[in-house]
Scaffold this motif. Structure first.
Motif, PDB file in Angstrom:
ATOM      1  N   ARG A   1       6.287  -2.542  -5.541  1.00 57.11           N
ATOM      2  CA  ARG A   1       5.955  -1.659  -4.819  1.00 57.11           C
ATOM      3  C   ARG A   1       6.585  -0.384  -5.288  1.00 57.11           C
ATOM      4  NH1 ARG A   1       1.135  -3.329  -2.494  1.00 57.11           N
ATOM      5  NH2 ARG A   1       1.635  -5.016  -1.408  1.00 57.11           N
TER       6      ARG A   1
ATOM      7  N   ARG B   1       5.195   0.789  -8.630  1.00 62.38           N
ATOM      8  CA  ARG B   1       4.108   1.334  -8.662  1.00 62.38           C
ATOM      9  C   ARG B   1       3.816   2.699  -8.049  1.00 62.38           C
ATOM     10  NH1 ARG B   1      -0.608  -2.072  -9.245  1.00 62.38           N
ATOM     11  NH2 ARG B   1      -1.826  -0.901  -7.984  1.00 62.38           N
ATOM     12  N   GLU B   2       4.790   2.783  -7.288  1.00 66.94           N
ATOM     13  CA  GLU B   2       4.861   3.872  -6.462  1.00 66.94           C
ATOM     14  C   GLU B   2       5.379   5.396  -7.498  1.00 66.94           C
ATOM     15  OE1 GLU B   2       4.675   6.972  -3.347  1.00 66.94           O
ATOM     16  OE2 GLU B   2       4.082   4.792  -3.217  1.00 66.94           O
TER      17      GLU B   2
ATOM     18  N   GLU C   1       2.627   5.436 -11.287  1.00 67.55           N
ATOM     19  CA  GLU C   1       1.133   5.545 -11.343  1.00 67.55           C
ATOM     20  C   GLU C   1       0.588   4.232 -11.320  1.00 67.55           C
ATOM     21  OE1 GLU C   1      -0.105   8.407 -14.011  1.00 67.55           O
ATOM     22  OE2 GLU C   1       1.126   9.934 -13.363  1.00 67.55           O
ATOM     23  N   GLU C   2       0.765   3.321 -10.117  1.00 65.32           N
ATOM     24  CA  GLU C   2       0.001   2.264 -10.332  1.00 65.32           C
ATOM     25  C   GLU C   2       0.247   1.284 -11.375  1.00 65.32           C
ATOM     26  OE1 GLU C   2      -2.033   1.497  -7.441  1.00 65.32           O
ATOM     27  OE2 GLU C   2      -1.042   2.975  -6.167  1.00 65.32           O
TER      28      GLU C   2
END
Length: 194
Positions: free
Chosen positions: A139, A142-143, A146-147
């Motif tokens: 997480r 991704r945060e 950019e994913e």
């Protein structure tokens, strides 16, 4: 008199030029100070994901201040400091995403042992700790990137594998990590089909 006037004009002109140079030097120094101050003001997000397979996500976010360019290594260090767990891994950015190669000395692989745990990040069993670490890093990456897809490996690029971990013990090197709710939901649907 003309000599004195010429000399006076020369001195005034010289002082004016000197003052302009000093002023531009001051402005350049001021710009450098501002840009170095701006570097210290960068903030990233650390995600502590307590979902552990639950589709009702339980994620807490914390700020991480950093200087220069943000790297996955800085996020690993931030999670280590925040949680007290050893997020020790090598990372590599490729066209398909970020590969995280967990080291043997990471808490994920070495397990909790008799280490002293922080109250807010206390785990009674290896499964919940492992899902927490994998989900939190997933997480967090991704945060902040950019994913981006995340691939987990261990020990120099081998498949990430545990002797015991419910519902999945093996994470193939060519499949991106999807978060614990995905694996738990997939295990439930397989049980329903059987």
């Amino acid at each position: 008199m003309k000599k004195n006037l010429s000399l006076l004009l020369f001195i005034i002109l010289t002082l004016s030029i000197s003052a302009c140079k000093d002023d531009s030097t001051y402005k350049n120094q001021k710009d450098l100070n501002q840009s170095s101050q701006e570097q210290t003001e960068n903030t990233a997000v650390l995600c502590a994901d307590f979902s552990s397979g639950n589709s009702d996500l339980n994620i807490k976010e914390y700020e991480l201040e950093y200087t220069g360019d943000l790297t996955p290594e800085a996020l690993l260090e931030g999670l280590t400091e925040l949680t007290g767990l050893d997020f020790i891994a090598d990372t590599a950015q490729t066209q398909k995403g970020i590969t995280v190669d967990w080291k043997k000395e990471s808490t994920l692989i070495a397990n909790l042992g008799d280490r002293e745990q922080k109250e807010e990040f206390f785990f009674y069993d290896a499964d919940s700790m492992r899902w927490f670490m994998m989900d939190s890093l997933y997480r967090t990456l991704r945060e902040n990137f950019e994913e981006i897809d995340t691939y987990y490996t261990m020990d120099g690029g081998k498949e990430l594998e545990f002797e015991e971990l419910y519902p999945v013990k093996l994470f193939p090197t060519d499949m991106s990590y999807e978060g614990s709710p995905f694996y738990f939901a997939h295990a439930s649907s397989q049980s329903d089909e059987e």
